[in-house]
Design a protein around this motif. Structure first.
Motif, short mmCIF file in Angstrom:
data_model
loop_
_atom_site.label_atom_id
_atom_site.label_comp_id
_atom_site.label_asym_id
_atom_site.label_seq_id
_atom_site.Cartn_x
_atom_site.Cartn_y
_atom_site.Cartn_z
N GLN A 1 0.83 -1.21 0.00
CA GLN A 1 0.00 0.00 0.00
C GLN A 1 0.86 1.26 0.00
OE1 GLN A 1 -3.29 0.42 -0.31
NE2 GLN A 1 -3.61 -1.79 -0.53
N ARG B 1 2.31 1.38 -3.62
CA ARG B 1 1.27 1.59 -4.64
C ARG B 1 0.66 2.98 -4.54
NH1 ARG B 1 -2.77 -2.42 -3.56
NH2 ARG B 1 -1.31 -3.87 -4.50
N ASN B 2 0.33 3.40 -3.33
CA ASN B 2 -0.39 4.67 -3.13
C ASN B 2 0.49 5.82 -2.68
OD1 ASN B 2 -2.75 3.25 -3.75
ND2 ASN B 2 -3.08 2.71 -1.61
N ASN B 3 1.77 5.53 -2.43
CA ASN B 3 2.72 6.53 -1.96
C ASN B 3 2.18 7.25 -0.72
OD1 ASN B 3 5.25 7.68 -2.14
ND2 ASN B 3 4.48 9.46 -3.26
N LYS B 4 1.60 6.47 0.20
CA LYS B 4 1.06 7.02 1.44
C LYS B 4 1.62 6.28 2.63
CE LYS B 4 -3.32 8.84 -0.16
NZ LYS B 4 -4.76 8.81 0.00
N GLN C 1 1.84 4.30 6.04
CA GLN C 1 1.05 3.19 6.56
C GLN C 1 1.36 3.01 8.04
OE1 GLN C 1 -1.17 1.25 4.49
NE2 GLN C 1 -0.76 3.10 3.28
#
Length: 190
Positions: free
Chosen positions: A49, A52-55, A57
């Motif tokens: 995640q 993929r989302n560059n956020k 976690q």
């Protein structure tokens, strides 16, 4: 606020052969649900995640005293170090947890359930570069149980550091503290 996967793990109080490098590689790149529930599945999902989302976690490890929180966090860190191929940080969990003896001395105590119970919380932040390789980590601790300094329930003890200092009372560098035996000093706080 979204909540992702929840994993309930049980501390078997013994080493199991389910945390080695072969198991890490088996979970790497897999989709959640394709493999058995495991701390590595949770770590893989967070890692994917992030990439993929560059956020950012978060993995929250919670449980009672003796549940294996520190060990579970260590497994997750080892997973990240291995799958990110951070060769110079391959033992990041060792580096992050190298401060454990100090934090445990100051923040752990004997309770009726656990001789080395953490009486504080930890927040560990692992930093990754643009290639998703580990570049560092920061661990913050916060004390949860200040009352233990002045009062301990029956069959429980003060923080380990108290007894370690008392055991070192005869060393010249500690003379100014005027420490005696732990039993004598403990009476001052009860």
């Amino acid at each position: 606020l979204a909540v992702g996967i929840i994993l309930v793990a049980i501390n078997p109080y013994k080493e199991l052969p389910i945390y080695g490098d072969a198991i890490i590689h088996a979970y790497s790149g897999q989709n959640m649900g394709d493999m058995d529930p495991h701390i590595f599945a949770v770590a893989e999902e967070a890692y994917k995640q992030m990439a993929r989302n560059n956020k950012n976690q978060s993995i929250i490890v919670s449980g009672e005293s003796g549940a294996g929180k520190t060990v579970s966090a260590r497994y997750a860190m080892r997973y990240f170090a291995t799958v990110s191929k951070s060769s110079h940080n391959a033992h990041v969990e060792d580096k992050v947890l190298a401060s454990n003896p100090i934090t445990e001395a100051v923040g752990n105590a004997k309770t009726t359930r656990n001789d080395n119970s953490s009486r504080f919380g930890k927040y560990t932040e692992i930093s990754f570069d643009q290639s998703y390789q580990i570049i560092g980590a920061n661990m913050r601790t916060y004390l949860l149980e200040k009352s233990r300094v002045v009062f301990q329930s029956e069959n429980e003890r003060n923080y380990h550091i108290f007894y370690q200092l008392c055991a070192s009372a005869m060393h010249p560098e500690y003379e100014h503290l005027k420490l005696g035996r732990s039993q004598e000093n403990n009476l001052l706080f009860t």
